[in-house]
Design an enzyme around this catalytic site. Sequence first.
Site, PDB file in Angstrom:
ATOM      1  N   CYS A   1       0.641  -1.237  -0.062  1.00  0.00           N
ATOM      2  CA  CYS A   1      -0.041   0.039  -0.111  1.00  0.00           C
ATOM      3  C   CYS A   1       0.911   1.274  -0.133  1.00  0.00           C
ATOM      4  CB  CYS A   1      -1.080   0.100   1.084  1.00  0.00           C
ATOM      5  SG  CYS A   1      -1.957  -1.416   1.424  1.00  0.00           S
TER       6      CYS A   1
ATOM      7  N   ARG B   1       5.503  -0.053  -5.973  1.00  0.00           N
ATOM      8  CA  ARG B   1       5.585  -0.943  -4.650  1.00  0.00           C
ATOM      9  C   ARG B   1       4.461  -2.090  -4.630  1.00  0.00           C
ATOM     10  NH1 ARG B   1       6.939   2.109  -0.195  1.00  0.00           N
ATOM     11  NH2 ARG B   1       5.274   1.179   1.033  1.00  0.00           N
TER      12      ARG B   1
ATOM     13  N   TRP C   1      -2.989  -2.734  -1.542  1.00  0.00           N
ATOM     14  CA  TRP C   1      -2.445  -4.026  -1.769  1.00  0.00           C
ATOM     15  C   TRP C   1      -3.441  -5.071  -0.519  1.00  0.00           C
ATOM     16  CZ3 TRP C   1       0.415  -7.925   1.185  1.00  0.00           C
ATOM     17  CH2 TRP C   1       0.649  -8.853   0.304  1.00  0.00           C
TER      18      TRP C   1
ATOM     19  N   ASN D   1      -2.102   2.337   5.836  1.00  0.00           N
ATOM     20  CA  ASN D   1      -1.259   0.990   5.310  1.00  0.00           C
ATOM     21  C   ASN D   1      -1.223   0.480   6.596  1.00  0.00           C
ATOM     22  OD1 ASN D   1      -0.720   2.406   2.924  1.00  0.00           O
ATOM     23  ND2 ASN D   1       1.150   2.727   3.097  1.00  0.00           N
ATOM     24  N   GLY D   2      -1.016  -0.661   6.543  1.00  0.00           N
ATOM     25  CA  GLY D   2      -0.824  -1.789   7.705  1.00  0.00           C
ATOM     26  C   GLY D   2      -2.089  -2.779   8.078  1.00  0.00           C
TER      27      GLY D   2
ATOM     28  N   GLU E   1      18.510 -17.829  -4.985  1.00  0.00           N
ATOM     29  CA  GLU E   1      17.916 -16.413  -5.576  1.00  0.00           C
ATOM     30  C   GLU E   1      17.625 -16.546  -7.101  1.00  0.00           C
ATOM     31  OE1 GLU E   1      17.270 -13.783  -4.430  1.00  0.00           O
ATOM     32  OE2 GLU E   1      17.709 -12.324  -6.008  1.00  0.00           O
TER      33      GLU E   1
ATOM     34  N   LYS F   1      13.979 -15.630  -8.399  1.00  0.00           N
ATOM     35  CA  LYS F   1      13.622 -14.348  -9.395  1.00  0.00           C
ATOM     36  C   LYS F   1      12.785 -15.289 -10.605  1.00  0.00           C
ATOM     37  CE  LYS F   1      15.761 -11.142  -7.923  1.00  0.00           C
ATOM     38  NZ  LYS F   1      15.096 -11.358  -6.908  1.00  0.00           N
TER      39      LYS F   1
ATOM     40  N   GLU G   1       9.216 -15.353  -9.225  1.00  0.00           N
ATOM     41  CA  GLU G   1       8.547 -14.030  -8.921  1.00  0.00           C
ATOM     42  C   GLU G   1       8.182 -13.348 -10.201  1.00  0.00           C
ATOM     43  OE1 GLU G   1      10.485 -11.480  -5.129  1.00  0.00           O
ATOM     44  OE2 GLU G   1      12.025 -12.077  -6.919  1.00  0.00           O
TER      45      GLU G   1
ATOM     46  N   HIS H   1      18.948 -36.419  -3.070  1.00  0.00           N
ATOM     47  CA  HIS H   1      18.122 -36.759  -2.149  1.00  0.00           C
ATOM     48  C   HIS H   1      16.574 -36.388  -2.233  1.00  0.00           C
ATOM     49  CE1 HIS H   1      21.309 -37.889   0.241  1.00  0.00           C
ATOM     50  NE2 HIS H   1      22.087 -36.847   0.400  1.00  0.00           N
TER      51      HIS H   1
ATOM     52  N   LYS I   1       6.918  -4.506  -3.234  1.00  0.00           N
ATOM     53  CA  LYS I   1       8.085  -4.186  -2.941  1.00  0.00           C
ATOM     54  C   LYS I   1       8.660  -4.195  -1.694  1.00  0.00           C
ATOM     55  CE  LYS I   1      12.018  -2.784  -4.421  1.00  0.00           C
ATOM     56  NZ  LYS I   1      13.126  -3.820  -4.784  1.00  0.00           N
TER      57      LYS I   1
HETATM   58  C1  G6P Z   1       9.627  -8.237  -0.702  1.00  0.00           C
HETATM   59  C2  G6P Z   1      10.191  -8.305  -2.118  1.00  0.00           C
HETATM   60  C3  G6P Z   1      11.620  -8.821  -2.355  1.00  0.00           C
HETATM   61  C4  G6P Z   1      12.510  -8.598  -1.044  1.00  0.00           C
HETATM   62  C5  G6P Z   1      11.890  -8.715   0.124  1.00  0.00           C
HETATM   63  C6  G6P Z   1      12.520  -8.358   1.335  1.00  0.00           C
HETATM   64  O1  G6P Z   1       9.209  -9.768  -0.784  1.00  0.00           O
HETATM   65  O2  G6P Z   1       9.415  -8.639  -3.309  1.00  0.00           O
HETATM   66  O3  G6P Z   1      12.311  -8.612  -3.476  1.00  0.00           O
HETATM   67  O4  G6P Z   1      13.657  -9.235  -1.331  1.00  0.00           O
HETATM   68  O5  G6P Z   1      10.502  -8.136   0.054  1.00  0.00           O
HETATM   69  O6  G6P Z   1      12.552  -7.002   1.103  1.00  0.00           O
HETATM   70  P1  G6P Z   1      13.436  -5.855   1.921  1.00  0.00           P
HETATM   71  O7  G6P Z   1      13.121  -4.687   1.590  1.00  0.00           O
HETATM   72  O8  G6P Z   1      13.519  -6.130   3.169  1.00  0.00           O
HETATM   73  O9  G6P Z   1      14.940  -6.126   1.440  1.00  0.00           O
END
Ligand code: G6P
Length: 611
Positions: free
Chosen positions: A2, A27, A74, A100-101, A484, A488, A491, A507, A606
């Site tokens: 949000c 965001r 959101w 927000n929250g 990672e 990616k 995501e 395993h 974000k």
């Molecule tokens: C969200 C984002 C990720 C990010 C994670 C942690 O899930 O989509 O890309 O790695 O938050 O965010 P931060 O701001 O704490 O690194």
Amino acid sequence: MCGIVGYIGARRAEDVLLDGLRRLEYRGYDSAGKATVQGEAIHVVKTPGKVVHLTEALARTPAPGSVGIAHTRWATHGEPNQANAHPHLDCRGELAIVHNGIIENYDRLKRGLIERGHAFRSDTDTEVVAHLIEEYAAKLPLEEAFLAALRDVVGTFGIAVVSRREPRKLYAARRGSPLVVGVGVNGEYFLGSDPAALIPYTRDVVYLGDDEAVVLTDEGMETFSFDRTRIQKQREQINWTVDEIERGRFPHFMLKEMTEQPSVIVNSTRGRLDVDNGLAKLGGLKDVDDRLRKIERLSLVACGSAYLAAMVGEYMLEEYAEIPTETELGSEYRYRKPILDPGREAVIAVSQSGETADTLGALREAKEKGALTLGIVNAVGSTITRETDAGVYLHAGPEIAVASTKGFVGQLSVFALLTVLLGRQRRMSQATGSRIAAELAALPAKIERILAQSDRIKALAKKYANAQSMLYLGRKYNAPVALEGALKLKEIAYIHAEGYAAGEMKHGPIALLDPSFPVLAIATKDSIYEKVKSNLEEAKARRAPVIALTNEGNDELVRIADDVIFVPRTIEMLAPILNVIPLQLFAYHMAVARGYDPDKPRNLAKSVTVE
Ligand code: G6P
């Protein structure tokens, strides 16, 4: 996640609000809305979907007014439809609120309000606050009613309120969800849940702290606690440029941010590396230097990509600084009653945004237990930076694309610096310190060589774009990099991907392999290369298509793998910084090849400021 924007001044509020919302789009959100006030009227317009839909709706029914609030939502409580979009109104439409929250006790509050005759129009937790304020405002001035309502609420909030009862006032408050006030010229004020919303208008800002409220009027701003004690706030300056948060010549922010990674290494190490003496200088940790020397244990807490960066950090810190280190998910750490050794343990929160609720929760848990708390954060002035004892900034510039790329690389760079700093305080030799420092300094040119292969990786992505699933393998420093890479792909390209420490393939995941299940193996020349090479052979024997990532000049994998990506050599502990880049590019090109917008992946945010 949000976003909130607010404005009071002489301009048409709607223009400022829409512009701010657009700047917060990165965001992640699923509906948008705004409320402007003029005289006796509040004009509310809300739409499901993107800000562009709200803009279209407003073009049909433009609203006057130079005071207003706006929001991108959101969904947490209630689906992302028009009714649930913010702002929300009280029964009589006297006041509008954006939030927000999460209001944790909303259910109980709502039941009480309904019993007392309030009519709800949405399924949101937010709406209860509008009705609560309404109830108090029947007996109290609006300012007091606003604070009284906040005192009843359990949970987290960044909140902004406008009312037709007091049309030239904007109220806002924060508990656990960021809010910043921008002080404009000629007595105008801007409000944002992220400074990105304010940057085109002002660089003079005041960050609200937890349990602080602000009233913005044409006469000025006043900040106070929820019990109405006045608080004096410091103004701060934002030094990002608008350019830095705009996309420029790139089709996507993600590509722009990946391309910036050579300068992320330069900026994160600038003035911090002493190659000759094998030292790292981190100004942000100077004040806790004595305490750091006594540290015998480290816990790294983070979420998402930052968690995976921290896992690489753990390898670095244990091998070179010789400090026992554990990496923990913020969401687990905060509730699992961790046992801390306050005098001898430091807890490091790793977060690009500095606002991730679970990381912050873990940090607060550590603080409560008396540990030294540090931050590795990108966003200057964010909550984590303000709640830790000390910390190190990434200096990577704002990261806009939802999936973290340059943030991840910046985190690895800072972990390398921290490893040299802590290592040299302990038993690391000057020669080792110098070698790491010199290799770090050599990385930007090597990253450029990888970025130059973007078109080749794009062609590779086209070849694999129809894959249903993929397995990513890596070992030791590169095990978290494999995770990672898989993260990616999930995501942004929406392909099921498993990241595995290569030794674990036998395993379990090996059972999945067949000609339709590509395997991407990180097999750069390091202490564990031969083992990963065997895993690659095993995958090939199951007729899985294999993409190998290895070092320039190592041609032996060309024979085994279907495709090979070559990266420059560096020392083992820094290899993740290079190896992650082709994986980022691959995921990016896969997303584009499959017709998705990599900057705004569905369902993701974000900055995840709720649990
Ligand atoms: C969200 C984002 C990720 C990010 C994670 C942690 O899930 O989509 O890309 O790695 O938050 O965010 P931060 O701001 O704490 O690194």
